[in-house]
Design an enzyme around this catalytic site. Structure first.
Site, PDB file in Angstrom:
ATOM      1  CG  HIS A  99     -89.619-105.254  75.846  1.00  0.00           C
ATOM      2  ND1 HIS A  99     -88.482-104.567  76.182  1.00  0.00           N
ATOM      3  CD2 HIS A  99     -89.371-105.461  74.613  1.00  0.00           C
ATOM      4  CE1 HIS A  99     -87.733-104.469  75.155  1.00  0.00           C
ATOM      5  NE2 HIS A  99     -88.330-104.863  73.947  1.00  0.00           N
ATOM      6  CG  ASP A 144     -93.957-101.651  78.278  1.00  0.00           C
ATOM      7  OD1 ASP A 144     -94.100-100.557  77.042  1.00  0.00           O
ATOM      8  OD2 ASP A 144     -93.122-102.331  78.016  1.00  0.00           O
ATOM      9  CD  GLN A 193     -95.412-103.623  70.410  1.00  0.00           C
ATOM     10  OE1 GLN A 193     -95.886-103.679  69.737  1.00  0.00           O
ATOM     11  NE2 GLN A 193     -93.781-103.658  70.327  1.00  0.00           N
ATOM     12  CE  LYS A 208     -91.476-100.905  70.593  1.00  0.00           C
ATOM     13  NZ  LYS A 208     -90.660-101.886  69.916  1.00  0.00           N
TER      14      LYS A 208
HETATM   15  N1  PLP Z   1     -91.821-102.409  75.953  1.00  0.00           N
HETATM   16  C1  PLP Z   1     -92.355-103.431  74.994  1.00  0.00           C
HETATM   17  C2  PLP Z   1     -93.632-104.118  75.030  1.00  0.00           C
HETATM   18  C3  PLP Z   1     -91.905-103.179  73.494  1.00  0.00           C
HETATM   19  O1  PLP Z   1     -92.325-104.002  72.494  1.00  0.00           O
HETATM   20  C4  PLP Z   1     -90.625-102.391  73.465  1.00  0.00           C
HETATM   21  C5  PLP Z   1     -89.906-102.271  72.290  1.00  0.00           C
HETATM   22  O2  PLP Z   1     -89.802-103.364  71.478  1.00  0.00           O
HETATM   23  C6  PLP Z   1     -90.058-101.695  74.516  1.00  0.00           C
HETATM   24  C7  PLP Z   1     -90.751-101.701  75.653  1.00  0.00           C
HETATM   25  C8  PLP Z   1     -88.723-100.767  74.386  1.00  0.00           C
HETATM   26  O3  PLP Z   1     -88.978 -99.982  73.760  1.00  0.00           O
HETATM   27  P1  PLP Z   1     -87.731 -98.958  73.057  1.00  0.00           P
HETATM   28  O4  PLP Z   1     -86.797 -99.872  72.673  1.00  0.00           O
HETATM   29  O5  PLP Z   1     -88.515 -98.012  72.111  1.00  0.00           O
HETATM   30  O6  PLP Z   1     -87.182 -98.155  74.456  1.00  0.00           O
END
Ligand code: PLP
Length: 406
Positions: free
Chosen positions: A122, A199, A202, A225
């Protein structure tokens, strides 16, 4: 006993209609809905128990501090961290990874040092490392997945060279649902003296996590999430790494003493939490973690495996639909495109008319889209409250799309 109908009753929004149809919420990968206990906790906090934390000597401040600080232990237990002192509160994964980039990596890395990343990442686990590329001349080394979306852990291990200073990798892709064997990567990287940031945005939502068994150095999660409030989250940091970190944001709470000449910092983890935090958000996050723990992460994972298998069987029956990256052991996240001219945005608009919420676009994962040669996909991402009947509604609506756009 995991009873999905009872569980659905815990989420008030699931009984509403959208565009005249019962809501089918399949955008959990972006953000999950909130159970009543979390909504109640937010209301209770603001209406009866609110004050700033850590600084008051009055009743409400002590109460708010007690409730807020209790969440640190809840996060530690949820991730099986050895101590609540290993948990830094954040506003979510994005802040957690940026914290590591600024506070741990930036003061230590030099031009030519390497960070190993997977193509599944991401943007939250890409852009903070691009900052170091731009500012310090750090090199980003990418590891590709195959067309099924599978990522070979050995390929990641093989990418670790003498200049590698960090492996930054997701445990579950938010686009394909691919589950990465991060434990194998962490153990091999550790043997080579290279820290690993995972990370967990998910993965922590869909499976039990044990950061000690995994052997990671950093594990970032995001509260919204995990059925908690937006603006809540945390990052697990291995104590040796926390000891190496320099403060990132400066201000109240992260200090013990400030004079005209100098600053004495607070002890970790508070050394890395400056200013008034998301008090109510974190309290709500703690209640969400209690809710998940009460249901049992293993039970949630088992329910979602059934949903995944059913959704895969039904989606695979549509010979005009391509599932992008359909890795065998993946989570219940499906990105797909329709053969022909239908754009992902048009598909999601038709689904929306049927009350079905999915996401369309690049899912904050542009390098992965480029890898697949796509400009956008539709994504149906399932959560603990989804049902096989909702999969059927998705299929019916996709058949309508096929009729409209074929
Ligand atoms: N990493 C992954 C795999 C994600 O799916 C997300 C959110 O969609 C994030 C990081 C970023 O999370 P946040 O926007 O809650 O900081």
């Amino acid at each position: 006993m995991f009873n999905v109908e009872t569980i659905r009753g815990d989420f008030p929004i699931l009984s509403r209609h959208v565009n005249g149809k019962p809501l089918v919420y399949l955008d959990n990968g972006a953000s999950a809905q909130k159970p009543q206990v979390v909504i109640d906790a937010i209301l209770q906090s603001y209406s009866q128990e609110y004050a700033n934390v850590h600084r008051g000597l009055h009743y409400l401040s002590n109460l708010a501090t007690e409730k807020y600080e209790a969440v640190r232990g809840k996060v530690a237990r949820f991730l099986n961290a050895a101590s609540e002192h290993d948990i830094v509160f954040t506003t979510g994964t994005t802040e957690g990874i940026n914290l590591i980039s600024y506070a741990w990596a930036a003061p230590r890395f030099q031009a030519g040092d390497e960070i190993v990343l997977s193509i599944l990442e991401h943007h939250a686990n890409i852009v903070p490392w691009h900052f170091l590329r731009e500012r310090l001349g750090v090199v980003l080394k990418w590891v590709e997945c195959d067309l099924n979306g599978d990522l070979d852990p050995q390929a990641v291990i093989d990418a670790i060279g003498p200049r590698t200073r960090l492996v930054a990798i997701t445990q579950m892709s938010n686009v394909t649902g691919t589950v990465v064997d991060v434990a194998t990567i962490c153990h091999a990287a550790r043997a080579k003296g290279v820290p690993v940031l995972v990370d967990g945005s998910q993965s922590a939502v869909h499976m039990p996590v044990d950061v000690q068994a995994m052997g990671c150095d950093f594990f970032a999660i995001t509260g919204h999430k995990l059925y908690g409030p937006s603006g809540s989250g945390a990052i697990y940091i291995r104590p040796e790494r926390m000891a190496e970190m320099r403060p990132f944001l400066g201000g109240g709470d992260m200090i013990r003493e400030v004079t005209r000449e100098a600053v004495i910092y607070n002890d970790p983890p508070m050394k890395f939490e400056a200013g008034t935090p998301g008090i109510v958000q974190q309290i709500g996050f703690g209640v969400a973690l209690d809710y998940l723990t009460g249901l049992g992460m293993a039970n949630i994972a088992a329910h979602e495996r059934q949903l995944r298998d059913y959704a895969r069987a039904r989606l695979s029956g549509l010979n005009w639909l391509n599932i992008q990256g359909d890795s065998a052991g993946k989570g219940a996240i499906f990105s797909f495109t329709l053969q022909g001219q239908a754009h992902a945005h048009d598909i999601s608009t038709v689904l929306d008319k049927k009350g079905i919420a999915v996401r369309a676009g690049t899912h904050c994962a542009m390098p992965l889209m480029q890898h697949f040669g796509l400009s956008a996909t539709c994504r149906a991402s399932f959560g603990l409250y989804n049902t096989p009947a909702e999969v059927d509604k998705l299929i019916d609506a996709l058949e309508l799309c096929h009729d409209l756009f074929a």
